[in-house]
Design an enzyme around this catalytic site. Structure first.
Site, short mmCIF file in Angstrom:
data_model
loop_
_atom_site.label_atom_id
_atom_site.label_comp_id
_atom_site.label_asym_id
_atom_site.label_seq_id
_atom_site.Cartn_x
_atom_site.Cartn_y
_atom_site.Cartn_z
N HIS A 93 0.91 -1.06 -0.08
CA HIS A 93 -0.03 0.07 0.03
C HIS A 93 0.92 1.12 0.15
O HIS A 93 1.97 1.07 0.51
CB HIS A 93 -1.09 0.07 1.36
CG HIS A 93 -2.19 0.85 1.15
ND1 HIS A 93 -1.81 2.35 1.23
CD2 HIS A 93 -3.19 0.55 0.87
CE1 HIS A 93 -3.12 2.77 1.14
NE2 HIS A 93 -4.07 2.05 0.90
N GLU A 141 -3.86 2.75 -7.06
CA GLU A 141 -4.48 3.97 -6.15
C GLU A 141 -3.41 4.92 -6.03
O GLU A 141 -2.16 5.04 -5.61
CB GLU A 141 -4.67 3.69 -4.62
CG GLU A 141 -5.45 2.44 -4.35
CD GLU A 141 -5.68 2.47 -2.79
OE1 GLU A 141 -6.99 2.17 -2.26
OE2 GLU A 141 -4.61 2.69 -2.02
O1 G3P Z 1 -6.89 1.61 0.54
C1 G3P Z 1 -7.66 2.54 0.27
C2 G3P Z 1 -7.09 3.99 0.12
O2 G3P Z 1 -6.01 4.15 0.00
C3 G3P Z 1 -8.21 4.93 -0.31
O3 G3P Z 1 -8.31 5.93 0.58
O4 G3P Z 1 -9.40 7.48 1.59
O5 G3P Z 1 -8.96 8.06 -0.59
O6 G3P Z 1 -10.63 6.28 -0.04
P1 G3P Z 1 -9.58 6.98 0.54
#
Ligand code: G3P
EC number: 5.3.1.1
Length: 222
Positions: A93, A141
């Site tokens: 992550h 992400e």
């Molecule tokens: O693992 C999920 C994450 O990193 C996304 O976070 O708060 O942008 O939905 P968020």
């Protein structure tokens, strides 16, 4: 159940810690039952058993360590994670980065214990690299959008389509999730339009005044 997957990462948000984790998981369960969409949660290690034993929904570990039984102090051991009730694990992550070798070893460790694997990536190149290791899912992400409230599906659709394309080319058995800034029904709908099979998300739900209402909105356009 549709084939769409939503995984809610509780990170170390206070609202998703201890009894808070159970409450958020309960909201996920209710919305999953009403919508027919699979929703899983990824609580902290110490909350896996608490959540899994009280709420009937898929629970994921936020990570694991590729160690076996024995002389390994301070590690997250796969058998303990599985016995606590997890059905899968996040691996890597932007908030807990691993080397490629550790990602590979973590996937193997999880797979040998029959845990589902979701490898988080930060761009198209790392999505391609992760796909080559054969996890169940790659979740792309962009780190700059994490926790921003700006959905990746709007701000950087190319990272999603590019990851979907790269992953398909390298290992068609691997499915793609996307995440960062996702919170609304239109964000999930756009993520699916871009070719992902679902989303990995956190703050938009965990920190919402009413997580259940936020989840209802999230699934409202699928
Ligand atoms: O693992 C999920 C994450 O990193 C996304 O976070 O708060 O942008 O939905 P968020």
């Amino acid at each position: 159940m549709s084939s769409t997957l939503i995984v809610l990462n509780l990170k170390t948000y206070l609202e998703g810690t201890g009894e808070g984790a159970v409450k958020v998981a309960q909201a996920c369960k209710e919305v999953a039952d009403d919508s027919g969409i699979e929703i899983g949660v990824a609580p902290q290690f110490c909350d896996i058993y608490r959540v899994a034993s009280q709420v009937d929904l898929p629970v994921y570990s936020q990570s694991l360590d590729p160690v076996g039984a024995g002389s390994f102090t301070g590690h997250a051991f796969v058998q303990s994670i599985k016995d606590a009730g997890a059905v899968g694990t996040l691996i890597n992550h932007s908030e807990c980065r691993l080397t490629l070798a550790n990602i590979d070893a973590s996937i193997t460790t999880a797979r040998n214990a029959a845990l589902k694997t979701i490898v988080c990536t930060n761009n198209v190149a790392t999505s391609a690299a992760a796909a080559a290791l054969g996890p169940d899912y790659v979740a792309v992400e962009p780190p700059e959008l994490i926790g921003s409230g700006i959905p990746v599906s709007k701000a950087d659709p190319e990272v999603v389509t590019g990851s979907v394309e790269a992953v398909k080319r390298i290992n068609p058995a691997v499915q793609v999730l996307c995440g960062a800034g996702i919170s609304k029904g239109e964000d999930l709908a756009a993520a699916l339009e871009l070719g992902s099979v679902g989303v990995l998300l956190a703050s938009g739900i965990v920190k919402a005044a009413d997580p259940k209402a936020a989840l209802e909105d999230l699934v409202s356009k699928v």
